[in-house]
Motif scaffolding. Structure first.
Motif, PDB file in Angstrom:
ATOM      1  N   TYR A   1     -12.525  33.264  -8.540  1.00  0.00           N
ATOM      2  CA  TYR A   1     -11.885  31.747  -8.613  1.00  0.00           C
ATOM      3  C   TYR A   1     -10.293  31.508  -9.296  1.00  0.00           C
ATOM      4  O   TYR A   1      -9.850  30.675  -9.054  1.00  0.00           O
ATOM      5  CB  TYR A   1     -12.529  31.127  -9.294  1.00  0.00           C
ATOM      6  CG  TYR A   1     -13.136  28.865  -9.107  1.00  0.00           C
ATOM      7  CD1 TYR A   1     -12.729  28.787  -7.462  1.00  0.00           C
ATOM      8  CD2 TYR A   1     -11.990  28.455 -10.100  1.00  0.00           C
ATOM      9  CE1 TYR A   1     -12.836  27.669  -7.541  1.00  0.00           C
ATOM     10  CE2 TYR A   1     -12.152  27.119 -10.021  1.00  0.00           C
ATOM     11  CZ  TYR A   1     -12.061  26.103  -8.570  1.00  0.00           C
ATOM     12  OH  TYR A   1     -12.452  25.065  -8.208  1.00  0.00           O
ATOM     13  N   SER A   2      -9.977  32.441 -10.608  1.00  0.00           N
ATOM     14  CA  SER A   2      -8.810  32.537 -11.197  1.00  0.00           C
ATOM     15  C   SER A   2      -7.866  33.125 -10.592  1.00  0.00           C
ATOM     16  O   SER A   2      -6.800  32.801 -11.509  1.00  0.00           O
ATOM     17  CB  SER A   2      -9.050  32.812 -12.661  1.00  0.00           C
ATOM     18  OG  SER A   2     -10.378  31.186 -13.302  1.00  0.00           O
ATOM     19  N   SER A   3      -8.067  33.558  -8.488  1.00  0.00           N
ATOM     20  CA  SER A   3      -6.633  34.410  -8.997  1.00  0.00           C
ATOM     21  C   SER A   3      -5.755  34.138  -8.047  1.00  0.00           C
ATOM     22  O   SER A   3      -5.759  32.154  -9.080  1.00  0.00           O
ATOM     23  CB  SER A   3      -7.005  35.027  -7.593  1.00  0.00           C
ATOM     24  OG  SER A   3      -8.177  36.295  -7.785  1.00  0.00           O
TER      25      SER A   3
ATOM     26  N   LYS B   1      -5.669  24.336  -3.656  1.00  0.00           N
ATOM     27  CA  LYS B   1      -6.480  25.253  -4.243  1.00  0.00           C
ATOM     28  C   LYS B   1      -7.796  25.177  -4.792  1.00  0.00           C
ATOM     29  O   LYS B   1      -8.030  26.578  -5.101  1.00  0.00           O
ATOM     30  CB  LYS B   1      -5.143  25.306  -5.912  1.00  0.00           C
ATOM     31  CG  LYS B   1      -4.008  24.736  -5.250  1.00  0.00           C
ATOM     32  CD  LYS B   1      -3.294  26.338  -3.715  1.00  0.00           C
ATOM     33  CE  LYS B   1      -1.632  26.297  -3.271  1.00  0.00           C
ATOM     34  NZ  LYS B   1      -1.646  26.661  -2.818  1.00  0.00           N
TER      35      LYS B   1
ATOM     36  N   HIS C   1      -3.409  31.434  -5.812  1.00  0.00           N
ATOM     37  CA  HIS C   1      -3.901  30.482  -4.904  1.00  0.00           C
ATOM     38  C   HIS C   1      -2.383  30.169  -4.378  1.00  0.00           C
ATOM     39  O   HIS C   1      -2.853  28.845  -3.577  1.00  0.00           O
ATOM     40  CB  HIS C   1      -4.855  29.879  -4.805  1.00  0.00           C
ATOM     41  CG  HIS C   1      -5.974  30.270  -5.348  1.00  0.00           C
ATOM     42  ND1 HIS C   1      -6.860  31.750  -5.316  1.00  0.00           N
ATOM     43  CD2 HIS C   1      -6.866  29.560  -6.346  1.00  0.00           C
ATOM     44  CE1 HIS C   1      -7.803  31.870  -5.473  1.00  0.00           C
ATOM     45  NE2 HIS C   1      -7.909  30.497  -6.467  1.00  0.00           N
TER      46      HIS C   1
ATOM     47  N   GLY D   1      -9.906  29.021  -3.415  1.00  0.00           N
ATOM     48  CA  GLY D   1     -10.645  29.950  -4.723  1.00  0.00           C
ATOM     49  C   GLY D   1     -11.887  29.570  -4.125  1.00  0.00           C
ATOM     50  O   GLY D   1     -12.731  31.029  -4.483  1.00  0.00           O
TER      51      GLY D   1
ATOM     52  N   CYS E   1      -6.488  38.148  -4.981  1.00  0.00           N
ATOM     53  CA  CYS E   1      -8.272  37.398  -5.174  1.00  0.00           C
ATOM     54  C   CYS E   1      -8.721  38.965  -6.030  1.00  0.00           C
ATOM     55  O   CYS E   1      -8.897  40.091  -4.887  1.00  0.00           O
ATOM     56  CB  CYS E   1      -8.462  37.871  -4.086  1.00  0.00           C
ATOM     57  SG  CYS E   1     -10.288  37.371  -3.279  1.00  0.00           S
TER      58      CYS E   1
END
Length: 292
Positions: free
Chosen positions: A171-173, A202, A175, A206, A162
C-alpha cells in the motif's frame, strides 16, 4: 536544443540580467551544451530560491566544463529548499559522482519536493549502490512522475513500484511514477505498474495492488478497493480462510459459480451488493462468507 552560447557563461549572464527581479526569470532555462561555471550555477540557484514559484524546467545536460562542486552545491541548495526545485531537472551526462547521487536521494525524500521529472542518464560514475539509494527514495515520493538513468536492476524497479513483502508495504509503494527510462528493457510487470500508476486516485492504485498481490484466489475483490488498507487486510484474510475451509470440504457448485461470475472491472462479486457495504468489518465479513 541548447542556447548555442559557445564562448560565454550563459547561466552567469542570465542570472546577472535578472538579479534584481528573480520572478522575471524565464520559467524554462536551457543551458544544454553550453559553457557553465560554478559562479553561474550558484548565482542561478540563489535566484531560483528567491522566486515565488519553482521553475518549470532547468536543463543542464552535457554542459561544457560544468564543475562538479557547482552542480553539487546547486543540488544541496534544492535539498534545503525542496519546494523551489524545478519541476523538470535535466542533469544528463554532467559527470556526476556518488556525492551528487546522495544529494539527489536526499532531495527526493523531501515530502514537499516539487520535482516531477528527472534525467540523470549518462552519469556513469554513479555506482549501483547509489542508484539503489535514489530508487529507494521514491518509495513514498508523491511528485516525481518521470525518471531517466543509465542503469537499473529490474528486481528493484518492481519492488519500488509494488513491494509485496506485506500489505502495508504494498500500500505504501510508489504509485506516482509513470515513466521510467534507462538502457535496458523494463520487465512487463514494471510496465504494468507504471500504467496502473496513471490512475488519478493513488489510494485506489495502492488498494488494487494489495488485492492483486495478497489474494490469489479466483474471487474478484477489486470492488472492495474503496476500503482502507487495515479493513482490506481483514477482508483478504477472512475470504482466504473461507476458501481454505471450503476446499478442505470440497468446493461447492455454488461457490464455483460465484467465483466465475467476474469481469475485468465489473461484475457483482457473486451477488454481493457492494453499494450496501459500510466500513464495518463484521457486516462485510458476514456478506462475503454468505456468498462463498
Amino acid at each position: 536544443g541548447g542556447n548555442n552560447v559557445d564562448e560565454s557563461d550563459y547561466l552567469l549572464e542570465i542570472s546577472k540580467t535578472f538579479l534584481s527581479c528573480p520572478n522575471m526569470l524565464p520559467n524554462e532555462i536551457n543551458s544544454a551544451d553550453n559553457l557553465v561555471s560554478r559562479e553561474g550555477l550558484l548565482l542561478l540557484g540563489e535566484l531560483i530560491i528567491r522566486r515565488e514559484s519553482p521553475l518549470d524546467a532547468l536543463r543542464l545536460s552535457r554542459s561544457l566544463n560544468a564543475p562538479a562542486e557547482g552542480i553539487l552545491s546547486l543540488l544541496s541548495l534544492f535539498r534545503e529548499n525542496p519546494d523551489k526545485t524545478p519541476r523538470v531537472l535535466d542533469l544528463k551526462s554532467c559527470e556526476m559522482d556518488n556525492n551528487h547521487g546522495i544529494e539527489i536521494a536526499k532531495l527526493l525524500k523531501m515530502p514537499n519536493c516539487s520535482l516531477e521529472a528527472l534525467d540523470i542518464s549518462g552519469n556513469y560514475n554513479l555506482d549501483s549502490g547509489i542508484m539503489w539509494d535514489i530508487m529507494s527514495s521514491l518509495d513514498r515520493n508523491t511528485k516525481l512522475r518521470e525518471i531517466s538513468w543509465w542503469m537499473l536492476d529490474e528486481f528493484y524497479t518492481t519492488k519500488i513500484l509494488c513491494n509485496s513483502a506485506t500489505i502495508a508495504a504494498t500500500y505504501s509503494s510508489n504509485h506516482t511514477l509513470v515513466r521510467l527510462t534507462h538502457s535496458y528493457c523494463l520487465p512487463l510487470e514494471s510496465l504494468r505498474y507504471l500504467t496502473m500508476n496513471n490512475h488519478p486516485d493513488k489510494a485506489v492504485v495502492g488498494r488494487i495492488k494489495v488485492v492483486e498481490h495478497h489474494f490469489v484466489r479466483n474471487f474478484d475483490l477489486r470492488h472492495f478497493t474503496h476500503m482502507g488498507p487495515s479493513l482490506l487486510a481483514q477482508v483478504i484474510s477472512v475470504v482466504d480462510r473461507a476458501f481454505v475451509s471450503r476446499e478442505e470440504k470440497g468446493f461447492s457448485t455454488k461457490t464455483a459459480a460465484i467465483a466465475n461470475n467476474r469481469s475485468e472491472y465489473g461484475g457483482n462479486n457473486g451477488g454481493i451488493d457492494t453499494s450496501a457495504l459500510e466500513n464495518n468489518s463484521l457486516s462485510i465479513i458476514f456478506m462475503i462468507l454468505r456468498n462463498i
